[in-house]
Every structure is written in structure tokens, then in C-alpha cells.
Design an enzyme around this catalytic site. Structure first.
Site, PDB file in Angstrom:
ATOM      1  N   GLU A 186      -9.343  -0.018  -1.844  1.00 23.78           N
ATOM      2  CA  GLU A 186     -10.111  -0.875  -0.937  1.00 23.78           C
ATOM      3  C   GLU A 186     -10.716   0.147   0.044  1.00 23.78           C
ATOM      4  O   GLU A 186     -11.867  -0.406   0.464  1.00 23.78           O
ATOM      5  CB  GLU A 186      -9.558  -1.903  -0.687  1.00 23.78           C
ATOM      6  CG  GLU A 186      -8.370  -1.808   0.125  1.00 23.78           C
ATOM      7  CD  GLU A 186      -8.000  -3.219   1.027  1.00 23.78           C
ATOM      8  OE1 GLU A 186      -6.682  -3.441   0.835  1.00 23.78           O
ATOM      9  OE2 GLU A 186      -8.722  -3.878   1.502  1.00 23.78           O
ATOM     10  N   ILE A 239      -2.665  -9.373  -7.861  1.00 26.11           N
ATOM     11  CA  ILE A 239      -1.319  -8.303  -7.877  1.00 26.11           C
ATOM     12  C   ILE A 239      -0.436  -8.929  -6.570  1.00 26.11           C
ATOM     13  O   ILE A 239       0.844  -8.798  -6.926  1.00 26.11           O
ATOM     14  CB  ILE A 239      -1.932  -7.188  -7.676  1.00 26.11           C
ATOM     15  CG1 ILE A 239      -2.886  -6.839  -9.190  1.00 26.11           C
ATOM     16  CG2 ILE A 239      -0.874  -6.158  -7.437  1.00 26.11           C
ATOM     17  CD1 ILE A 239      -3.504  -5.324  -8.831  1.00 26.11           C
ATOM     18  N   ARG A 240      -1.043  -9.163  -5.656  1.00 29.07           N
ATOM     19  CA  ARG A 240      -0.229  -9.306  -4.366  1.00 29.07           C
ATOM     20  C   ARG A 240       0.692 -10.431  -4.504  1.00 29.07           C
ATOM     21  O   ARG A 240       1.696 -10.550  -3.778  1.00 29.07           O
ATOM     22  CB  ARG A 240      -0.835  -9.171  -3.042  1.00 29.07           C
ATOM     23  CG  ARG A 240      -0.261  -8.688  -2.035  1.00 29.07           C
ATOM     24  CD  ARG A 240      -1.231  -8.632  -0.810  1.00 29.07           C
ATOM     25  NE  ARG A 240      -1.722  -9.754  -0.267  1.00 29.07           N
ATOM     26  CZ  ARG A 240      -2.182 -10.167   0.961  1.00 29.07           C
ATOM     27  NH1 ARG A 240      -2.579  -8.763   1.564  1.00 29.07           N
ATOM     28  NH2 ARG A 240      -2.916 -11.104   1.444  1.00 29.07           N
ATOM     29  N   ASP A 296       0.699  -1.222  -0.039  1.00 27.99           N
ATOM     30  CA  ASP A 296      -0.119  -0.137   0.083  1.00 27.99           C
ATOM     31  C   ASP A 296       0.864   1.376  -0.197  1.00 27.99           C
ATOM     32  O   ASP A 296       0.211   2.433  -0.164  1.00 27.99           O
ATOM     33  CB  ASP A 296      -1.044  -0.021   1.342  1.00 27.99           C
ATOM     34  CG  ASP A 296      -1.954  -1.149   1.289  1.00 27.99           C
ATOM     35  OD1 ASP A 296      -1.994  -1.641   0.353  1.00 27.99           O
ATOM     36  OD2 ASP A 296      -2.552  -1.330   2.412  1.00 27.99           O
TER      37      ASP A 296
HETATM   38  O1  LIG Z   1      -6.655 -10.264   3.198  1.00 30.76           O
HETATM   39  P1  LIG Z   1      -5.063  -9.986   4.101  1.00 30.76           P
HETATM   40  O2  LIG Z   1      -4.421 -10.832   3.861  1.00 30.76           O
HETATM   41  O3  LIG Z   1      -5.745  -9.838   5.318  1.00 30.76           O
HETATM   42  O4  LIG Z   1      -4.692  -8.697   3.475  1.00 30.76           O
HETATM   43  C1  LIG Z   1      -5.266  -7.353   3.087  1.00 30.76           C
HETATM   44  C2  LIG Z   1      -4.556  -6.205   3.231  1.00 30.76           C
HETATM   45  O5  LIG Z   1      -3.440  -6.332   3.004  1.00 30.76           O
HETATM   46  C3  LIG Z   1      -2.948  -5.189   2.291  1.00 30.76           C
HETATM   47  O6  LIG Z   1      -2.485  -5.358   1.300  1.00 30.76           O
HETATM   48  C4  LIG Z   1      -1.657  -4.542   3.266  1.00 30.76           C
HETATM   49  O7  LIG Z   1      -0.753  -5.599   3.084  1.00 30.76           O
HETATM   50  C5  LIG Z   1      -4.204  -4.118   2.438  1.00 30.76           C
HETATM   51  O8  LIG Z   1      -4.341  -3.397   1.488  1.00 30.76           O
HETATM   52  C6  LIG Z   1      -5.381  -5.117   2.518  1.00 30.76           C
HETATM   53  O9  LIG Z   1      -6.354  -4.560   3.368  1.00 30.76           O
END
Ligand SMILES: O=P(O)(O)OC[C@H]1O[C@](O)(CO)[C@@H](O)[C@@H]1O
Ligand SMILES: Nc1ncnc2c1ncn2[C@@H]1O[C@H](COP(=O)(O)OP(=O)(O)OP(=O)(O)O)[C@@H](O)[C@H]1O
Ligand SMILES: [Mg+2]
Length: 523
Positions: free
Chosen positions: A393, A447-448, A294
Site C-alpha cells: 500500500e 486479511i487483517r 506490517d
Molecule cells: O485503516 P486503518 O485501520 O487505519 O489501518 C490501516 C493501516 O494499518 C496497518 O495495517 C498497520 O497496522 C497499515 O498497513 C495500514 O496503513
């Protein structure tokens, strides 16, 4: 913090009354906006981290002829980086075992060591007026004040004998492109110093308490190709044991160098671990590497994974654009990550040039009404035939029913505003009897999970190396970062006092608005 106190630039708190005292009741419009904006942002993020208690800057008396030098001294004290010798007076340095492998080292080619007194300038713009776009000022005249931070890199003297080191690496929070690159570089650099005992703690801080999880031995051989895939070789998690249990476990395991990769929460943990180690007078270095897709960590140009996220988001945006453009009255909605900071949405919108509306948590908007988002979508369909929306989000959470649900780390679980917007858009066009073909794309976890792109790969490499140099130099309770293209060490509390957010008054947000052409969606 005094609710009337604007934060003019990161954590530089000037009581509004003293600004008013000097400028009179009529603040320049820009300063007024800064004040209002910051009140809003501070309120919005209260759930996550509280803004740091007003520093001594809060008490600045601008009538004092020496206020500037006092401020600079205070800044220097705040950004001093903690060192093992602060509590372990008899910790003695030895010559560094780190050297660049040169077949023919010459006298001219220095070993590449950083002098402990090297500094990097944190702010490089000298704003001539508080009304200058994006101005970050300390006093009402926006006086130039020097803010220096410590340069990162290998030191000539080190405080650990490599043969006595047991280094541990942990990755916490959510995934982020580049985690494996940082792990890899930490391991490789440790080995260059001569460290033999390197382990990974599995699944975040949880790995310290869960008896079923055992340490993962790490070496260059193990990590050689890990950067070729996304995720974390070690696994990640939220929640976990208490700080004192973690430190107990580290003592049992004989860990004396601890590398912590994570975001704001992880760093809060790392700092608490560092403080507990100090209390116990342990010769243990805790060094953080900020991981947040983020990009919500203060003071740094960017954090690793962010560039990759922006790049990868282009595919989703382009798909949404093609879908919208190819349909009769098509509307594409793309949701991107960003709990409390809209950096990914803003930069991805800017990069694509295909976004008509970008919605981020930092900027309020109406959905309905004559100036709302839906009305603008109608205008876009009428004038362009299609529209593409990018939402972060954390945007529009005020339109969604709160659940009070929290994740294992205590972070509030958000409702899905992307889905809400999709439903409201369909409903709106249905009600006004206009055809609209709405498509929603949520690429967030795709993406992540990506591997880091080239620019993040370089950032991770340098951060990983510098984390090791910092630990060997005897620093603890620090994190590594890039400021104005230079790599630095920062004390952890200074980077996590609150999450970094997009400044609605910044040039970058203004550029984004210029690019999308969106109005302000407010009555
Ligand atoms: O679904 P998880 O693994 O808790 O991660 C979601 C969160 O991780 C983030 O990418 C931060 O790392 C936020 O944007 C997001 O809310
Ligand atoms: N104030 C705190 N003190 C000690 N530990 C904390 C604190 N806040 C969070 N942690 C621990 O840090 C770890 C990670 O926290 P969190 O889930 O908030 O992720 P993060 O580091 O902020 O990363 P992300 O950007 O993915 O949210 C968790 O194991 C959590 O228990
Ligand atoms: Mg977090």
C-alpha cells in the site's frame, strides 16, 4: 543525523567521512549502495518516526584499539532493560509464585526459571567483508562484534505479590491476527501467578478517557475461546488521551501492571507512560507486545500476525492469477498492507511464485517510460499472455496527489496506489491499442481480520506468557520479541527508533527479484 552518515545495520551509525578516511574516496559498490539506500529510507520515513539521534557509535574512532570493546559496552548499556528498582530502591523481591504444574517434580527438572544474566546473541552472521550480500557492518572491515540482548522468561524472584496486582491489557492501532491469542495468554499466565484482578481497557488508549467505556473484567473463562476468532476482544482505536491523563487514570483505577499490544505508535505511547510512571515513582510495570501486521518493528525475526497475513494473501494472489491467466491479455493487481514496509508484499510474492512484478515502498520505480512498470506489463502480455502484480500500500505514493490528511494518531493517510495502477494500466493499453483485461483485488481488511494461523498462534502464546513474566520480574518500559528464534526482552526505544523496512540490498529482496524476474524499472 549527518546526512552523509550511512546506517550500516540497525542504528549503527558510522560517519561516512570516517569510512572514506579509511577506504579512500572509492567505497566498495556495496557500501555505496548501502549509503544511498539508507539516505533514501531515512528520508522516506521522516513523517513517521525520526531515526534515533546518533548513538555513541556515531563517534567511534576505529583508530582506537579498544573501539570494539567500547562499542560492545555501549550496546550493553543501550539494551539494558529498565527495572522498577532503578527508581524504587526499596522494592524487594519475593520467590516466584509461577510454577509448572508437575505432579512429581524432581530435582533434575528445574522449575524452568531464566537467570537474569542469560543473554541472546542479536546478530549471528559473521560477515567476512562489507561487500558480502546483505552485510551489516559496524566498521569498514566488518569486524565481528558481539551484540547481546536479554533472554525472556520466568524469573525465580518476582517484584509483585499477585494478590496486590491489578493488571490491565489494551490493544491499540489497527487490527492484526493474533491479538486475541496474546490477550488470552496474558490472562491465563497472570492467573497462574495468582492474579485475580485482570481487566481489559476497551478501544485502545481511548478507553482511559471515554467515560462511556468501562473496563472489561477478564478471566480464563472469559478468554478461553477468544483466539478462535480474529479482531480484538477489547476493540482497538487510534488517537486518545494524553500520557499524563492515561497515567492519572491508571492511578485512579489502581492498575500496577499494564500490557500494551500495538505497533510503533502504541509503543511510543507505552514508553512515554513508563517514563511518566517513573517520574511519579509508581510501582507499575509497563510491558509491550509488538503488534504489527506490517512487520515493521526493528530487530525481531518477525511480529505476530505477519505470517498469517502472508498466508492469507495467497488466496488473493491465486485469485488474481486465475483471473489474469483465464482472460485474454489478463492483468491481475493485488494490493497488500504495508504503509512504509513492503514485507507482506515481498513474502507473499515469494510464497506464491505467481507474481511477475512486486512493488514496495522501499524500492523506487518508474511507471511510464521505456523501463517503467507499464512497458514491462506489455512485454509480459506479449511473451506470457498474462501478468500478476503485487503492490504494497505504501508503494508508488509519489505518483499520487498528497492530501495532507492524517488519522487520529497523526499517521498520514495514503492514496490508493492499487487503484491508481489499475487506472494507469487501463489507460496505457488503451492508448497503445492493445487489449488488456485488468482486475484489481484489495483483500487488505479481509486479511487483517483473520484469526492467527498455527505459527502465529504459537508466537502469540509465547509472547503473551513472556510479557507477564517480564512484568512480574519487575521490568518496565520493555517489549517482548523473538530474535534468532529465541525470545527476548528489549528496551522499547531501541525497537521503535524508526520503522523497520525491507533492505533493497538484502538477500530476501534479491530472492524476490529472482523469483518474479522483474527488472529494476529505473532509467
Ligand atoms: O485503516 P486503518 O485501520 O487505519 O489501518 C490501516 C493501516 O494499518 C496497518 O495495517 C498497520 O497496522 C497499515 O498497513 C495500514 O496503513
Ligand atoms: N509518539 C507517541 N506518543 C504517545 N502516544 C502515541 C504516540 N504515537 C502514537 N501514539 C498513540 O498510540 C496509539 C496507536 O498509534 P498508531 O495509530 O500509530 O498505531 P500503531 O501502534 O503504530 O499500530 P499500527 O501498526 O496499526 O499502525 C494511538 O492511540 C496514538 O495516540
Ligand atoms: Mg503505526
Amino acid at each position: 543525523m549527518d546526512s552523509l552518515s550511512p546506517v550500516i545495520g540497525p542504528k549503527l551509525v558510522v560517519p561516512l567521512r570516517s569510512v572514506r578516511r579509511i577506504l579512500g574516496p572509492d567505497l566498495p559498490p556495496n557500501l555505496n549502495r548501502i549509503c544511498n539506500k539508507n539516505k533514501k529510507i531515512n528520508g522516506m520515513h521522516a513523517e513517521n518516526t525520526k531515526p534515533r539521534a546518533a548513538s555513541s557509535a556515531a563517534a567511534i574512532d576505529f583508530g582506537d584499539r579498544d573501539w570494539k570493546s567500547k562499542y560492545e559496552d555501549d550496546f550493553q548499556a543501550r539494551f539494558n532493560i529498565p527495572h522498577l528498582t532503578d527508581v524504587i530502591e526499596d522494592a524487594l523481591p519475593i520467590p516466584s509464585t509461577f510454577c509448572l504444574r508437575m505432579r512429581t517434580p524432581t530435582q533434575d527438572f528445574a522449575d524452568g526459571y531464566i537467570n537474569n544474566n542469560d543473554r541472546v546473541l542479536l546478530k549471528v552472521i559473521n560477515y567476512s567483508s562489507p561487500t558480502s550480500a546483505g552485510a551489516e557492518c559496524i566498521d569498514p572491515d566488518c569486524t565481528w562484534v558481539e551484540q547481546w540482548v536479554h533472554r525472556a522468561g520466568p524469573r525465580e524472584k518476582i517484584y509483585f505479590k499477585p494478590e496486590n496486582v491489578k493488571a490491565a491489557i489494551v490493544t491499540c492501532g489497527g487490527l492484526c491476527p493474533g491479538l486475541n491469542d496474546v490477550i488470552r495468554q496474558i490472562v491465563i499466565t497472570l492467573e497462574i501467578y495468582g492474579v485475580k484482578k485482570i481487566v481489559g481497557i476497551p478501544f485502545g488508549y481511548r478507553g482511559f478517557s471515554d467515560k462511556d467505556l468501562s473496563e472489561m473484567p477478564l478471566s480464563r473463562k472469559v478468554v478461553q475461546n477468544v483466539h478462535l476468532s480474529g479482531g480484538s476482544l477489547l476493540g482497538v482505536s487510534r488517537g486518545g488521551p494524553s500520557v499524563s491523563d492515561i497515567v492519572d487514570s491508571m492511578e485512579e483505577r489502581g492498575i500496577n501492571m499494564f500490557f500494551v499490544l500495538g505497533g510503533n505508535g502504541t509503543h511510543a505511547g507505552a514508553n512515554a507512560i513508563h517514563n511518566e510512571c517513573r517520574k511519579r515513582r509508581l510501582r507499575l510495570a509497563v510491558v509491550g507486545v509488538p503488534k504489527t501486521i506490517d512487520n515493521d518493528i526493528l530487530l525481531m525475526d518477525k511480529t505476530f500476525g505477519f505470517d498469517t497475513a502472508v498466508e492469507e494473501a495467497q488466496r488473493a494472489i491465486n485469485s488474481a492469477y486465475i483471473e489474469a491467466h483465464s482472460a485474454y491479455h489478463g492483468i491481475g493487481i493485488v494490493k497488500l498492507m504495508g504503509r512504509s514496509s513492503g514485507f507482506i508484499a515481498m513474502q507473499a510474492s515469494l510464497a506464491s511464485g505467481q507474481i511477475d512484478i512486486c512493488l514496495i515502498p522501499e524500492v523506487s520505480f518508474n511507471l511510464h517510460g521505456p523501463h517503467g512498470v507499464l512497458r514491462h506489463l506489455k512485454y509480459l502480455l506479449e511473451t506470457k499472455g498474462s501478468a500478476v502484480v503485487c503492490v504494497a500500500e505504501g508503494a508508488g505514493q509519489n505518483f499520487i496527489q498528497k492530501t495532507n490528511a492524517k488519522d487520529a494518531s497523526g499517521n498520514v493517510v495514503f492514496g490508493d496506489f492499487g487503484v491508481h495502477l489499475q487506472q494507469e494500466t487501463k489507460k496505457y493499453f488503451n492508448e497503445i491499442g492493445i487489449t488488456a483485461d485488468v482486475k484489481y483485488i484489495d483483500p487488505t481488511y479481509m486479511i487483517r481480520a483473520c484469526r492467527a494461523n498455527a505459527s502465529d498462534g504459537i508466537l502469540c502464546t509465547v509472547l503473551g506468557q513472556n510479557a507477564v513474566h517480564g512484568a512480574f520480574a519487575g521490568y518496565s518500559g520493555i517489549t517482548v520479541g523473538i530474535c534468532n528464534t529465541h525470545y527476548v526482552y528489549l528496551p522499547i526505544p531501541e525497537v521503535i527508533s524508526y520503522p523497520r523496512a525491507v533492505d533493497p540490498n538484502s538477500r530476501m529482496w534479491h530472492r524476490c527479484l529472482t523469483s518474479t524476474g522483474q527488472p529494476d524499472f529505473l532509467d
